[in-house]
Each structure stands twice: as C-alpha cells, then as structure tokens.
Design a protein around this motif. Structure first.
Motif, short mmCIF file in Angstrom:
data_model
loop_
_atom_site.label_atom_id
_atom_site.label_comp_id
_atom_site.label_asym_id
_atom_site.label_seq_id
_atom_site.Cartn_x
_atom_site.Cartn_y
_atom_site.Cartn_z
N GLY A 1 3.23 -1.81 2.51
CA GLY A 1 2.50 -2.93 3.13
C GLY A 1 3.34 -4.20 3.13
O GLY A 1 3.41 -4.92 4.14
N GLY A 2 4.02 -4.46 2.01
CA GLY A 2 4.87 -5.65 1.93
C GLY A 2 6.01 -5.56 2.93
O GLY A 2 6.31 -6.52 3.66
N LEU B 1 -2.23 -9.03 6.33
CA LEU B 1 -1.28 -8.71 5.26
C LEU B 1 -0.84 -9.95 4.49
O LEU B 1 -0.24 -9.83 3.41
CB LEU B 1 -0.06 -7.99 5.83
N ARG C 1 -3.11 -6.61 0.71
CA ARG C 1 -1.93 -5.82 0.36
C ARG C 1 -2.18 -4.92 -0.84
O ARG C 1 -1.43 -3.99 -1.08
CB ARG C 1 -0.74 -6.74 0.08
N LEU D 1 -5.19 -1.98 3.88
CA LEU D 1 -3.83 -1.66 4.33
C LEU D 1 -3.88 -0.65 5.46
O LEU D 1 -3.16 -0.75 6.46
CB LEU D 1 -3.02 -1.08 3.17
#
Lengths: 393, 256
Positions: free
Chosen positions: A238-239, A290, A296, A302
């Motif tokens: 996700g990051g 996000l 996150r 997500l």
C-alpha cells in the motif's frame, strides 16, 4: 454455501457457452460479423482491453520479482509466486486474445521470420514471446516442487538470476513500448492522451497497477481460499502504491503543463468527461484514501483503494485505445456483445486456471496454506470475481 | 527517380473512369452500385467525391516515408524504388497496425473474409516498373490525373499555380505533408472538406520519425539496463553474503 457454488458454476458455464458461440462467429463468419470494428475503427475492445489492459494487469509479476529478488525485500516473499502465476496466466491469455483479434492468426509465426526492426509492434511481439517463455521458467519451480524434483530445482535456482534480470528487462521494454505504439499517430489520437511521454506513462502505470493488482489478488485469494491475510505485506504494498501513484500523477501534471494543456483539460467536452473519470479513479480517490494511515493499515480499505486504482488505469488505457480516436473518426465505437463475450470468456478462463493452479501447486506458502483447507472450494468462488471485475468495463 | 501522380481537381469532370480502370486493373468488382459508393473500401481503392459540383479523388498517397511500412511488424509493406508502396499479403498477420498508423487512413480491411487482407491502392507497381502509367492516369480523359516523375510534376504544379493563381488555392497538397507524398493535389477547394487530414494537423515530419526516436534508443538501452539490473542484484545479494559471512565468523568466534 452449496447453492452459491452452483450459482457460480452456472455463471461460468453461461460465460463459456456464450464465449464459444462468439468464437464460432469469429472463426466462421469473420471479424466483421463478430465485432463492431470498421475501416475507421480497426482496433476495438480486444486491443483496448485484452491487450493493453491485459499486459498492464500482468505487470505484478515483474514488479514483485524485482522487489523480492532484485532488491531483496524479504518480507514480500509470500506474494511472489501468486504474482508470477498471475503474470504467466495473464500473458498466455493475452496471446489467446491475440488469436481472436489478429485477422490471420495462423500466420502469427511470421513474426519470427519476417522481422521489421523499425516496427514497435514487432518489438512488442518479440518481447512478449520471450517474456512469456521467461515467465514459464519462473513458474516451473512450482511444478518441480510439487513433484519434488530436486535436481531440476537446483538447476532453476542456478539460472534464476539470469531469468530475473531478463524478465525485468523485457518487461521494461514491452510495457513502455505498448505506449510507443501510439506515437506514430499524432494526428489521430486526442491531445489529452497523445504525448511523446506515452512510453513513460505506460511503464509508470504498469508499476502502479502491478502493486495494486498484487494487493487485489492477495486479498481476493485470501477470501476465496480461506487463507490468512498477511497485513505487513499489504501495508508495504500500500505504501509503495501511494508513492507510485504520486509519481504517476506528477508526471501527468508535468506533461500537461509543458504542453500547455492545463486550461483545456478543465473545459467540459466529451473527452474531458472521460479524462476526469480517469484522473479521479487513478489519482484523486486512491491517493486521498492512501494518505490516511488508517487506510494503509486496513486490509479492506487497501483492497478498495487497489480496486479504484485498477479501474482508473483500465479507464486510462481504454481512453487511449478507444475514446481518444472518436473525435478523429467522427463517430462512436461501441463493442458488439460478442466482443464482450469473448473478453469475458478469456477473463473467466484466467480465474479458473488460477484456481486450479493454486489447488494443485505450492503457490502459497505451506505454513499458512494448510491441509485443513477443504478441497471442494476449488476455483468456483473465484469465478464470481471474474464477473465483478468485468462489470467495470 | 520516384514516380508520382498529380491530381488537378479543377480539371476533373467526375466521370469516374479512373475508378472503373482501377477496379479492372486490380480485379475488383465494379458496377453502378459500387460506382455510387462515395467511400473507399476493400473493394474500392480510389473514389471520386463530389461537393458543390467540385470533384476530388482519394487514393493512397504513397508517402515518401510510409507509416504503414514502418509500423508493420512483419514488413508486409514496402516502398519500391519507383515510388509505389506495395503490400505482400503472404507476410501479413492481420494486426491492422498499418490501418491505425496511416495518417490518411488508406489501408482498408476485408472484414467479411475468413482470411482477410489489407487493401489499398498500390499504384499499379507492375505497370510502373515496366515504364507505363498507372491505369487511372492512362484512362483519364482530361488529364486531371497525370503520371510522371515526382520532381517534374512538382514543377508543373508550380507552373499551373503561377499561371492561374485565381483558379487554385495556393498550395500543392502532398508536397511536404508527412515528409512528402507521391500523390500531389491541386485544388480550388480545401482538400480537408473531402476528408483529407489538414496539413497543419499532420505536419511535415515523416510519421515513422515519432516512433523511430524511441526505437533507435533500444539497442543502447538493452545493455545499459541489463547492467544496472545485474548490478542491483549483485549489490543487494552481496550484502546478504557479507552478513552471512560475518554471522558465521561471529559464531566461530564465540564458539572458540
């Protein structure tokens, strides 16, 4: 539960029957009978979705291989195999799609003997052929492990570094070249989408989509196969997705700024509506989502953000392949139902094969994918998502 | 020297004999129904269009730098030294990239066929190679379609423009468009009104250059990118090896 299984089985059968009917029309009545493609619109849904989107959605393979084997990000290890499987199936189905779209598919081997090095299409074709072979070898260890072929495993381990570098090299080339295909038509493609930066955008979107697709497919298969979701994996992905989306968004902005398009893209027009839809789905919603730590850290959110990203970039590619040509051509192109039906059949086949592979091969790490899993679940629940994904286009 | 066709729309009387001669030359069907069709198709390589009693022909432009030939993955199109851009059906796999790539949308497709071919005017290559005119130029009763060396035809077109500046719009369409074409058009009405792409839209840059700029970088890109990727692999795994070796050393050290 039983009724649901039967329901999806029926859906699958209906998709296959309609698809086979359309295939019959395609091969016994011709492209004109099966599609709404014309001399003015020689490329339709099959190029737009099956090819452009298909290759993009299969990008997770090279992204994850790159992250885990090239950059040695150990914690993503558990998603490499499903990602490689998705990519391998994706490319096979892309080739199946081509067999429908090419007017003379029985001469597809001409690509290997009559080479035109000036043609972007030639480069794409050659890269896709080679990369599918590379993916086959990257996929093989699954089979070797399943049958416990120790020598074969040892041999593949030895050539693995070469496969990894080759796979990423080929992916870089053909993911970007799919965009280069459109560089030769500056007078036809709408300026919202025609830019010399197309190859960069195609590569950039492949990275974002590769990450989103891995989130999507991990969550999806966790649901379908009753596996535990690995939160740290999803959080990392996700990051990375957030960063990838920001980079993509900034490049798009930069491009519009340099071409002096910034005022035009806000003026309402037929193309502008589709551009707004695309930009909202690709950038505004997922980046906004996000940006919150809460999102996150939540598998469900997500998953949702990844779906928006996927739909957004699918819209982007369909805009380039279809919407961007409508003003030039002077009329709309709406695919015939038989075109849709063949596309849906190919997607359904993909989900089916994924399910079969996961059931019979050590795709997911053993520790989490125990023998406790009931065999009967098989591929059927996944087919539901085939329909769901398609509802998007 | 490259051969070309000069079409002077002001001399055209719309008799459509070029259409029927083209059909005969290329063994295409031709009758009143087809004659009435005002669009090009797989069975109609050239068309004479009418607008306010003014005529205009359309046919493949036979570009000096053809986009179709550059786009085709199997090289089914090529420009002969005499000028015509010809098609080899045997090589064709049917990807239709030529149709999308052509700025003039000239290649047409046999959509109803089970083994479809791309169809377009090929400028009678056999006749041209034998030193003859194209079928359309030969039959034209008024000389509106004239066959000759490209340079000579350009001179003649310029002459006509300077002699009768009131008759013509002051331009030769095809002189510089997409790097020059082997079909040159003189007209009193804008060719854009008949579906030709506007000169300022297609520009003077040969279309293959747009893709060529990217394609020519690939031979350099491949070794550089492979080295970068290999380097990253080596570094990231080297760190692991070093860590493993250090751990080993430490273990040995503590065991001692």
């Amino acid at each position: 539960m039983k009724i649901k299984l039967t329901f999806w089985r029926v859906v699958f059968i209906v998709i296959m029957v309609l698809g086979l009917y359309s295939s019959f029309i395609r091969y016994f009545r011709g492209l004109g009978a099966v599609s709404n493609m014309t001399d003015q619109f020689p490329w339709g849904l099959w190029i737009g979705f099956d090819c452009l989107c298909g290759v993009m959605l299969a990008a997770g393979g090279f992204i994850m291989v790159g992250a885990v084997y090239l950059f040695n990000v150990e914690r993503l290890h558990s998603v490499v195999r499903p990602a490689v499987l998705t990519a391998f199936l994706g490319y096979i189905l892309f080739i199946v799609g081509l067999l429908f779209d090419l007017g003379r598919p029985w001469y597809i081997w001409h690509q290997l003997i009559y080479m035109n090095p000036h043609s972007v299409m030639f480069e794409v074709g050659l890269c896709v052929m080679t990369y599918t072979t590379v993916l086959f070898f990257e996929f093989l260890p699954n089979v070797f492990e399943r049958f416990n072929l120790k020598t074969a495993i040892k041999w593949t381990n030895k050539i693995y570094p070469v496969l990894i570098v080759l796979g990423i090299l080929l992916s870089t080339l053909h993911q970007s070249s799919l965009g280069s295909l459109y560089l030769i038509m500056p007078s036809k493609l709408h300026p919202f989408w025609y830019t010399p930066a197309l190859p960069f955008f195609f590569f950039g979107s492949a990275i974002a989509v590769g990450l989103a697709m891995t989130i999507f497919e991990s969550t999806q298969s966790a649901k379908a196969f009753g596996r535990q979701l690995e939160l740290p994996v999803l959080v990392t992905l996700g990051g990375a997705l957030l960063v990838a989306l920001w980079v993509n968004a900034l490049l798009r902005f930069e491009d519009y700024y340099h071409r002096g398009m910034l005022t035009q893209i806000f003026k309402p027009s037929y193309e502008a509506y589709f551009l707004w839809l695309e930009l909202t789905l690709t950038f505004v919603i997922p980046i906004a989502m996000l940006s919150f730590k809460k999102v996150r850290l939540s598998p469900q959110l997500l998953y949702l953000a990844s779906i928006f990203t996927l739909l957004g970039f699918i819209t982007n590619r369909l805009n380039i392949a279809l919407i961007g040509f409508e003003t030039y051509v002077g009329h709309h192109y709406v695919p015939k139902w038989t075109e849709f039906s063949i596309t849906v059949m190919i997607i359904a086949l993909g989900f089916f094969l994924f399910g079969v592979a996961v059931n019979y091969l050590p795709i997911f790490p053993k520790a989490k994918y125990g023998a406790a899993l009931p065999r009967q679940t098989k591929a059927e629940p996944l087919l539901g998502t085939a329909v769901l994904t398609h509802a998007g286009d | 020297m490259s051969k070309a066709l000069l079409y002077d729309a002001t001399m055209c009387i719309g008799c459509k004999q070029c259409e029927s001669a083209c059909a005969e030359q290329n063994k295409l069907p031709y009758n009143d129904t087809i004659a009435a069709e005002s669009v090009q198709s797989a069975h109609k390589y050239t068309v004479v269009m009418t607008k306010d009693d003014k005529f205009m022909r359309r046919l493949c432009m036979h570009c000096e730098h053809p986009a179709c030939a550059s786009a085709c993955p199997v090289g089914a199109f090529h420009k002969t030294k005499e000028g015509p851009v010809v098609y080899d059906v045997w090589k064709c796999i049917g990807c239709r990239y030529c149709m999308v790539a052509c700025a003039f949308s000239q290649p047409k497709y046999e959509w109803g066929s089970l083994n479809p071919r791309v169809r377009k005017c090929i400028m009678c290559p056999d006749r041209v190679a034998a030193g003859k005119q194209t079928a359309c130029a030969e039959i034209c009763p008024t000389g509106a379609t004239k066959f000759g060396d490209r340079d000579d035809l350009i001179q003649e077109a310029k002459q006509r423009l300077s002699q009768n500046p009131d008759t013509y719009l002051p331009r030769i369409y095809g002189l510089n468009e997409v790097g020059g074409t082997c079909v040159l058009i003189l007209s009193s009405k804008k060719v854009e009104e008949y579906g030709y792409p506007a000169s300022e839209r297609i520009g003077d840059t040969p279309m293959p250059e747009y893709t060529g700029r990217v394609m020519e970088r690939i031979p350099d890109f491949i070794p550089v990118w492979s080295l970068v990727l290999g380097g990253i692999y080596w570094i990231s795994h080297r760190r692991e090896e070093v860590a493993a070796a250090e751990a080993e050393e430490e273990k040995n050290g503590s065991a001692r």
